[in-house]
Motif scaffolding. Structure first.
Motif, PDB file in Angstrom:
ATOM      1  N   LYS A  58       0.834  -1.205   0.000  1.00 21.87           N
ATOM      2  CA  LYS A  58       0.000   0.000   0.000  1.00 21.87           C
ATOM      3  C   LYS A  58       0.874   1.262   0.000  1.00 21.87           C
ATOM      4  O   LYS A  58       0.626   2.206  -0.756  1.00 21.87           O
ATOM      5  CB  LYS A  58      -0.921  -0.019   1.224  1.00 21.87           C
ATOM      6  CG  LYS A  58      -1.913   1.111   1.274  1.00 21.87           C
ATOM      7  CD  LYS A  58      -2.813   0.955   2.487  1.00 21.87           C
ATOM      8  CE  LYS A  58      -3.746   2.126   2.625  1.00 21.87           C
ATOM      9  NZ  LYS A  58      -4.567   2.050   3.818  1.00 21.87           N
ATOM     10  N   VAL A  59       1.895   1.263   0.848  1.00 21.05           N
ATOM     11  CA  VAL A  59       2.794   2.428   0.897  1.00 21.05           C
ATOM     12  C   VAL A  59       3.519   2.576  -0.425  1.00 21.05           C
ATOM     13  O   VAL A  59       3.663   3.696  -0.944  1.00 21.05           O
ATOM     14  CB  VAL A  59       3.789   2.284   2.080  1.00 21.05           C
ATOM     15  CG1 VAL A  59       4.896   3.300   1.995  1.00 21.05           C
ATOM     16  CG2 VAL A  59       3.050   2.409   3.398  1.00 21.05           C
ATOM     17  N   ALA A  60       3.960   1.446  -1.004  1.00 19.02           N
ATOM     18  CA  ALA A  60       4.651   1.513  -2.306  1.00 19.02           C
ATOM     19  C   ALA A  60       3.716   2.077  -3.366  1.00 19.02           C
ATOM     20  O   ALA A  60       4.135   2.906  -4.201  1.00 19.02           O
ATOM     21  CB  ALA A  60       5.146   0.126  -2.705  1.00 19.02           C
ATOM     22  N   CYS A  61       2.459   1.660  -3.353  1.00 13.58           N
ATOM     23  CA  CYS A  61       1.482   2.184  -4.319  1.00 13.58           C
ATOM     24  C   CYS A  61       1.276   3.679  -4.120  1.00 13.58           C
ATOM     25  O   CYS A  61       1.166   4.439  -5.103  1.00 13.58           O
ATOM     26  CB  CYS A  61       0.159   1.446  -4.194  1.00 13.58           C
ATOM     27  SG  CYS A  61       0.210  -0.229  -4.846  1.00 13.58           S
ATOM     28  N   GLU A  62       1.210   4.104  -2.874  1.00 12.78           N
ATOM     29  CA  GLU A  62       1.030   5.536  -2.612  1.00 12.78           C
ATOM     30  C   GLU A  62       2.232   6.336  -3.109  1.00 12.78           C
ATOM     31  O   GLU A  62       2.079   7.416  -3.696  1.00 12.78           O
ATOM     32  CB  GLU A  62       0.809   5.767  -1.102  1.00 12.78           C
ATOM     33  CG  GLU A  62      -0.550   5.309  -0.621  1.00 12.78           C
ATOM     34  CD  GLU A  62      -0.706   5.411   0.891  1.00 12.78           C
ATOM     35  OE1 GLU A  62       0.231   5.859   1.577  1.00 12.78           O
ATOM     36  OE2 GLU A  62      -1.784   5.026   1.385  1.00 12.78           O
TER      37      GLU A  62
ATOM     38  N   ASP B 141       2.087   6.338  -6.837  1.00 14.06           N
ATOM     39  CA  ASP B 141       1.001   7.227  -7.247  1.00 14.06           C
ATOM     40  C   ASP B 141       1.441   8.683  -7.142  1.00 14.06           C
ATOM     41  O   ASP B 141       1.175   9.483  -8.044  1.00 14.06           O
ATOM     42  CB  ASP B 141      -0.229   6.963  -6.376  1.00 14.06           C
ATOM     43  CG  ASP B 141      -1.454   7.707  -6.848  1.00 14.06           C
ATOM     44  OD1 ASP B 141      -1.682   7.739  -8.073  1.00 14.06           O
ATOM     45  OD2 ASP B 141      -2.201   8.226  -5.987  1.00 14.06           O
ATOM     46  N   ALA B 142       2.146   9.012  -6.058  1.00 15.21           N
ATOM     47  CA  ALA B 142       2.624  10.392  -5.892  1.00 15.21           C
ATOM     48  C   ALA B 142       3.627  10.746  -6.980  1.00 15.21           C
ATOM     49  O   ALA B 142       3.580  11.849  -7.561  1.00 15.21           O
ATOM     50  CB  ALA B 142       3.247  10.568  -4.510  1.00 15.21           C
ATOM     51  N   LYS B 143       4.532   9.807  -7.298  1.00 16.78           N
ATOM     52  CA  LYS B 143       5.518  10.059  -8.366  1.00 16.78           C
ATOM     53  C   LYS B 143       4.830  10.212  -9.710  1.00 16.78           C
ATOM     54  O   LYS B 143       5.187  11.080 -10.512  1.00 16.78           O
ATOM     55  CB  LYS B 143       6.543   8.922  -8.426  1.00 16.78           C
ATOM     56  CG  LYS B 143       7.564   8.950  -7.331  1.00 16.78           C
ATOM     57  CD  LYS B 143       8.580   7.838  -7.515  1.00 16.78           C
ATOM     58  CE  LYS B 143       9.647   7.861  -6.456  1.00 16.78           C
ATOM     59  NZ  LYS B 143      10.636   6.789  -6.652  1.00 16.78           N
ATOM     60  N   ALA B 144       3.838   9.322  -9.952  1.00 18.65           N
ATOM     61  CA  ALA B 144       3.122   9.393 -11.235  1.00 18.65           C
ATOM     62  C   ALA B 144       2.376  10.717 -11.337  1.00 18.65           C
ATOM     63  O   ALA B 144       2.341  11.335 -12.414  1.00 18.65           O
ATOM     64  CB  ALA B 144       2.157   8.222 -11.360  1.00 18.65           C
ATOM     65  N   ARG B 145       1.806  11.194 -10.272  1.00 18.65           N
ATOM     66  CA  ARG B 145       1.105  12.487 -10.314  1.00 18.65           C
ATOM     67  C   ARG B 145       2.080  13.621 -10.604  1.00 18.65           C
ATOM     68  O   ARG B 145       1.771  14.537 -11.376  1.00 18.65           O
ATOM     69  CB  ARG B 145       0.403  12.745  -8.991  1.00 18.65           C
ATOM     70  CG  ARG B 145      -0.865  11.971  -8.869  1.00 18.65           C
ATOM     71  CD  ARG B 145      -1.706  12.481  -7.739  1.00 18.65           C
ATOM     72  NE  ARG B 145      -2.868  11.607  -7.639  1.00 18.65           N
ATOM     73  CZ  ARG B 145      -3.465  11.296  -6.537  1.00 18.65           C
ATOM     74  NH1 ARG B 145      -3.034  11.804  -5.409  1.00 18.65           N
ATOM     75  NH2 ARG B 145      -4.497  10.510  -6.544  1.00 18.65           N
ATOM     76  N   LYS B 146       3.256  13.561  -9.998  1.00 19.57           N
ATOM     77  CA  LYS B 146       4.252  14.603 -10.257  1.00 19.57           C
ATOM     78  C   LYS B 146       4.651  14.597 -11.720  1.00 19.57           C
ATOM     79  O   LYS B 146       4.775  15.655 -12.345  1.00 19.57           O
ATOM     80  CB  LYS B 146       5.492  14.402  -9.375  1.00 19.57           C
ATOM     81  CG  LYS B 146       5.327  14.904  -7.979  1.00 19.57           C
ATOM     82  CD  LYS B 146       6.642  14.793  -7.238  1.00 19.57           C
ATOM     83  CE  LYS B 146       6.530  15.309  -5.826  1.00 19.57           C
ATOM     84  NZ  LYS B 146       7.773  15.238  -5.086  1.00 19.57           N
ATOM     85  N   ARG B 147       4.849  13.391 -12.274  1.00 23.23           N
ATOM     86  CA  ARG B 147       5.227  13.310 -13.687  1.00 23.23           C
ATOM     87  C   ARG B 147       4.100  13.820 -14.576  1.00 23.23           C
ATOM     88  O   ARG B 147       4.352  14.523 -15.557  1.00 23.23           O
ATOM     89  CB  ARG B 147       5.582  11.888 -14.062  1.00 23.23           C
ATOM     90  CG  ARG B 147       6.931  11.489 -13.577  1.00 23.23           C
ATOM     91  CD  ARG B 147       7.356  10.167 -14.149  1.00 23.23           C
ATOM     92  NE  ARG B 147       8.665   9.812 -13.635  1.00 23.23           N
ATOM     93  CZ  ARG B 147       9.163   8.617 -13.651  1.00 23.23           C
ATOM     94  NH1 ARG B 147       8.463   7.631 -14.147  1.00 23.23           N
ATOM     95  NH2 ARG B 147      10.351   8.378 -13.178  1.00 23.23           N
TER      96      ARG B 147
END
Length: 186
Positions: free
Chosen positions: A147-151, A154-160
């Motif tokens: 779950k933490v890895a997904c978060e 997800d945060a990295k993907a949003r930044k990109r």
């Protein structure tokens, strides 16, 4: 003779006494009613006394029978009722000289075994619950990591995506600016 007359009146047995064929006199046997009545009363009183003694002996025997058998059966019945209710802490009193001694000991051993079995069952249930809790914890730990890895992903993907969106907007702005400059020049 006056005494002989009384005997005749009382219906006494009066016989002539002959010795060697010669009349000697009279023999009288008076079965005196008073003595007979007194004897009857003595026998009746003795009979009553005997019956009273037999009755007392009977009650003593009943008491001993109760004390030796019935009371112990009652204790066994109360003990089995307590066991049926689930009260395995009650102890069955073991009396010396008890006719049911071996039976009572076997009953008490059965109670002890039931109590030990119940304690083992409770311990097994507690161990099962602990194992389920540990297993749940062991499963939740990797899930939490995922779950933490997904978060993080997800945060990295949003930044990109935000960077790409920002770059796209910059390119569009520059393109629009270039077109506008070109049109103004014309």
């Amino acid at each position: 003779d006056e005494e002989l007359s009384k005997m005749y009146v009382n219906n006494a047995l009066v016989l002539d006494l002959h010795v060697n064929g010669e009349y000697v006199g009279k023999v009288a046997w008076d079965d005196n009613k008073e003595e007979l009545d007194r004897a009857k009363r003595a026998y009746f009183g003795g009979g009553i006394y005997l019956w009273v003694i037999m009755l007392i002996c009977g009650y003593i025997m009943l008491f001993l029978f109760y004390r030796s058998f019935i009371r112990h059966v009652g204790e066994l019945a109360k003990f089995s009722e307590e066991i049926a209710k689930g009260n395995l802490d009650v102890e069955l009193p073991i009396h010396k000289n008890n006719f049911f001694g071996n039976f009572v000991e076997a009953f008490d051993q059965m109670r002890e075994e039931l109590k030990d079995s119940r304690l083992r069952e409770i311990e097994a249930e507690r161990a099962r619950k602990e194992m389920v809790t540990d297993l749940g914890h062991d499963i939740k730990t990797p899930i939490s990591v995922i779950k933490v890895a997904c978060e993080v992903l997800d945060a990295k993907a949003r930044k990109r995506l935000e960077k790409i969106e920002s770059d796209k907007c910059n390119v569009e702005n520059k393109t629009d600016n270039t077109e506008s400059e070109t049109e103004t020049e014309n």
